[in-house]
Scaffold this active site. Structure first.
Site, PDB file in Angstrom:
ATOM      1  N   ASN A 218      -6.203   5.119  -0.098  1.00 28.28           N
ATOM      2  CA  ASN A 218      -5.414   5.314   1.439  1.00 28.28           C
ATOM      3  C   ASN A 218      -5.086   7.018   1.239  1.00 28.28           C
ATOM      4  OD1 ASN A 218      -5.461   3.152   2.754  1.00 28.28           O
ATOM      5  ND2 ASN A 218      -3.346   2.330   1.767  1.00 28.28           N
TER       6      ASN A 218
ATOM      7  N   GLU B 175      -7.806  -2.278  -5.695  1.00 28.26           N
ATOM      8  CA  GLU B 175      -7.024  -1.350  -6.690  1.00 28.26           C
ATOM      9  C   GLU B 175      -5.904  -1.970  -7.477  1.00 28.26           C
ATOM     10  OE1 GLU B 175      -6.969   2.903  -4.113  1.00 28.26           O
ATOM     11  OE2 GLU B 175      -5.594   1.389  -3.291  1.00 28.26           O
TER      12      GLU B 175
ATOM     13  N   HIS C 244      -3.869  -4.334  -4.859  1.00 29.72           N
ATOM     14  CA  HIS C 244      -4.301  -3.789  -3.617  1.00 29.72           C
ATOM     15  C   HIS C 244      -5.675  -4.145  -2.895  1.00 29.72           C
ATOM     16  CE1 HIS C 244      -4.143  -0.379  -0.532  1.00 29.72           C
ATOM     17  NE2 HIS C 244      -3.809  -1.460   0.249  1.00 29.72           N
TER      18      HIS C 244
ATOM     19  N   SER D  72       0.801  -1.140   0.015  1.00 35.09           N
ATOM     20  CA  SER D  72       0.100  -0.002  -0.051  1.00 35.09           C
ATOM     21  C   SER D  72       0.969   1.202   0.217  1.00 35.09           C
ATOM     22  CB  SER D  72      -0.794  -0.013   1.024  1.00 35.09           C
ATOM     23  OG  SER D  72      -0.533  -0.695   2.364  1.00 35.09           O
TER      24      SER D  72
HETATM   25  C1  LIG Z   1      -4.416  -0.079   5.000  1.00 37.47           C
HETATM   26  C2  LIG Z   1      -4.801  -0.598   3.372  1.00 37.47           C
HETATM   27  O1  LIG Z   1      -3.963  -0.323   2.776  1.00 37.47           O
HETATM   28  C3  LIG Z   1      -6.057  -0.609   2.896  1.00 37.47           C
HETATM   29  C4  LIG Z   1      -6.877  -1.062   3.958  1.00 37.47           C
HETATM   30  O2  LIG Z   1      -7.303  -2.303   4.250  1.00 37.47           O
HETATM   31  S1  LIG Z   1      -8.032   0.076   4.700  1.00 37.47           S
HETATM   32  C5  LIG Z   1      -9.202  -0.666   5.572  1.00 37.47           C
HETATM   33  C6  LIG Z   1     -10.585  -1.101   4.767  1.00 37.47           C
HETATM   34  N1  LIG Z   1     -11.611  -1.729   5.667  1.00 37.47           N
HETATM   35  C7  LIG Z   1     -12.426  -0.944   6.538  1.00 37.47           C
HETATM   36  O3  LIG Z   1     -12.519   0.130   6.294  1.00 37.47           O
HETATM   37  C8  LIG Z   1     -13.213  -1.879   7.261  1.00 37.47           C
HETATM   38  C9  LIG Z   1     -14.486  -1.170   7.619  1.00 37.47           C
HETATM   39  N2  LIG Z   1     -15.282  -2.111   8.438  1.00 37.47           N
HETATM   40  C10 LIG Z   1     -15.994  -3.113   8.070  1.00 37.47           C
HETATM   41  O4  LIG Z   1     -16.352  -3.173   6.850  1.00 37.47           O
HETATM   42  C11 LIG Z   1     -16.852  -3.795   9.058  1.00 37.47           C
HETATM   43  O5  LIG Z   1     -16.766  -3.198  10.316  1.00 37.47           O
HETATM   44  C12 LIG Z   1     -16.185  -5.195   9.237  1.00 37.47           C
HETATM   45  C13 LIG Z   1     -16.451  -6.147   8.051  1.00 37.47           C
HETATM   46  C14 LIG Z   1     -14.658  -5.121   9.674  1.00 37.47           C
HETATM   47  C15 LIG Z   1     -16.836  -5.873  10.252  1.00 37.47           C
HETATM   48  O6  LIG Z   1     -18.192  -5.820  10.355  1.00 37.47           O
HETATM   49  P1  LIG Z   1     -19.290  -5.878  11.278  1.00 37.47           P
HETATM   50  O7  LIG Z   1     -20.458  -5.927  11.007  1.00 37.47           O
HETATM   51  O8  LIG Z   1     -18.694  -4.794  12.610  1.00 37.47           O
HETATM   52  O9  LIG Z   1     -18.762  -7.522  12.196  1.00 37.47           O
HETATM   53  P2  LIG Z   1     -19.159  -8.729  12.100  1.00 37.47           P
HETATM   54  O10 LIG Z   1     -20.815  -8.942  11.910  1.00 37.47           O
HETATM   55  O11 LIG Z   1     -18.600  -9.545  12.914  1.00 37.47           O
HETATM   56  O12 LIG Z   1     -18.997  -9.050  10.102  1.00 37.47           O
HETATM   57  C16 LIG Z   1     -19.491  -8.823   9.007  1.00 37.47           C
HETATM   58  C17 LIG Z   1     -19.287  -9.825   8.434  1.00 37.47           C
HETATM   59  O13 LIG Z   1     -17.913  -9.852   7.841  1.00 37.47           O
HETATM   60  C18 LIG Z   1     -17.075 -10.941   8.331  1.00 37.47           C
HETATM   61  N3  LIG Z   1     -15.786 -10.635   8.767  1.00 37.47           N
HETATM   62  C19 LIG Z   1     -15.717  -9.826   9.708  1.00 37.47           C
HETATM   63  N4  LIG Z   1     -14.298  -9.735   9.943  1.00 37.47           N
HETATM   64  C20 LIG Z   1     -13.574 -10.574   8.935  1.00 37.47           C
HETATM   65  C21 LIG Z   1     -12.527 -11.182   8.954  1.00 37.47           C
HETATM   66  N5  LIG Z   1     -11.240 -10.355   9.675  1.00 37.47           N
HETATM   67  N6  LIG Z   1     -12.158 -12.098   7.926  1.00 37.47           N
HETATM   68  C22 LIG Z   1     -13.219 -12.536   7.283  1.00 37.47           C
HETATM   69  N7  LIG Z   1     -14.499 -12.085   7.543  1.00 37.47           N
HETATM   70  C23 LIG Z   1     -14.761 -11.222   8.306  1.00 37.47           C
HETATM   71  C24 LIG Z   1     -17.918 -11.604   9.193  1.00 37.47           C
HETATM   72  O14 LIG Z   1     -17.912 -13.292   8.841  1.00 37.47           O
HETATM   73  C25 LIG Z   1     -19.431 -11.151   8.759  1.00 37.47           C
HETATM   74  O15 LIG Z   1     -19.880 -11.978   7.597  1.00 37.47           O
HETATM   75  P3  LIG Z   1     -21.456 -12.188   7.754  1.00 37.47           P
HETATM   76  O16 LIG Z   1     -22.233 -10.919   7.650  1.00 37.47           O
HETATM   77  O17 LIG Z   1     -21.597 -13.397   6.555  1.00 37.47           O
HETATM   78  O18 LIG Z   1     -21.698 -13.072   9.072  1.00 37.47           O
END
Ligand SMILES: CC(=O)CC(=O)SCCNC(=O)CCNC(=O)[C@H](O)C(C)(C)COP(=O)(O)OP(=O)(O)OC[C@H]1O[C@@H](n2cnc3c(N)ncnc32)[C@H](O)[C@@H]1OP(=O)(O)O
Length: 287
Positions: A193, A154, A142, A121
């Protein structure tokens, strides 16, 4: 149509494990490579826990779960990636390490038109490409955390990338993995990002300044703006060390104050408070 059947994933940390799982669940033959047996076992446990979660929530059947896990092979030897059509490197965000890996991959991967991709990233794709004798085949792929959940990939095209490689990488992610791709420029932060990191750093600065607690900042953004999680929980999910590396790279590239890592982020990282993966960041987590 994509011609990719055999995938290699280098690194089985947060992102590598997610990417390997997505590929295996999409029917691909996947070889996962980690640096030693302990890291390999931890990565395998991460993949199995996540696939187990998908099974428990009814996203996949027992049959699909077992078939996906059966498509994964684990190794500590880079040479086991020799027959791969596409390799995604997802090692730690260390430029020297990644450059060395691409130089080695170039020697190991036999198919000359194989795609050599990085999930970096923050490191320019052109720099990784130059470590190989086939810079046109090197591209950024990405993914976003958690990779099995987030729909976006990406595709980062460097000035050295052959446009056919970009098209093949997009076809792979769109058609085979069922993701949605955007093409991003080979500049620090790409698209997402570059927008997300200043926001996360602002949230860290708010806490650092005593402006608001982490809980209140997060409640504000989840309930006030319908974000799935607040910025400090998101910092913990990404990993504070990873966020620091991305912020440093953005700051080095653009020299803009909005990208300067706040001292609190640095101190927490130095203290080993890396977020979810270490059990403590802005919040505490159960192991
Ligand atoms: C830094 C970089 O270079 C780039 C990046 O990655 S930036 C980060 C980008 N990510 C984000 O912005 C994450 C934002 N958050 C989310 O999308 C959500 O909060 C989340 C998916 C993380 C958790 O969702 P939630 O509704 O709070 O929790 P939860 O109900 O436990 O999970 C929702 C679903 O995601 C799945 N899930 C959550 N965490 C998981 C993980 N680590 N691995 C696999 N599946 C996961 C769950 O199994 C669940 O699936 P179902 O709906 O089928 O049951």
């Amino acid at each position: 149509m994509t011609d990719v059947q055999r995938v290699g994933v280098i690194g089985c940390g947060l992102m590598g494990a997610g990417i390997a799982e997505v590929c295996a669940r999409s029917g691909l033959d996947v070889v996962v490579r980690e640096i030693d047996d302990a890291a390999l076992a931890a990565g395998r446990a991460r993949i199995e826990a996540s696939a187990g979660r998908a099974l428990a929530s009814g996203k996949i059947t027992q049959e699909q779960h077992d078939a996906a896990l059966g498509r994964l092979t684990y190794t500590t030897e880079l040479t086991d990636l020799a027959d791969r059509d596409l390799v995604v490197e997802a090692a730690t965000e260390n430029p020297d390490l990644k450059i060395a890996l691409f130089a080695e991959l170039d020697k190991v991967v036999e198919r000359r038109d194989a795609i050599l991709a990085s999930n970096t990233s923050s490191i320019p794709i052109a720099r990784l490409a130059q470590a190989t004798g086939r810079p046109g085949q090197v591209v950024g792929l990405h993914f976003f955390n958690p990779a099995p959940v987030q729909k976006l990939v990406e595709v980062v095209e460097s000035i050295l990338t052959d446009p056919r490689t970009t098209a093949r990488a997009r076809a792979f992610a769109d058609e085979r993995l069922g993701k949605t791709t955007i093409v991003a420029p080979d500049r620090s932060g790409f698209v997402v990002n570059a927008l997300l990191v200043p926001y996360l750093l602002s949230a860290v600065r708010m806490v650092e300044a005593g402006h608001a607690t982490a809980e209140d900042v997060d409640t504000g953004m989840t309930l006030g703006c319908a974000h799935p999680m607040g910025p400090l929980r998101l910092c913990d999910l990404i990993g504070l060390d990873t966020l620091l590396a991305i912020a440093e790279s953005l700051h080095q590239e653009f020299r803009e104050p909005q990208y300067a890592p706040p001292p609190l982020l640095r101190r927490m990282t130095e203290a080993g408070f890396l977020g979810r993966k270490s059990g403590r960041g802005f919040y505490a987590y159960q192991p």
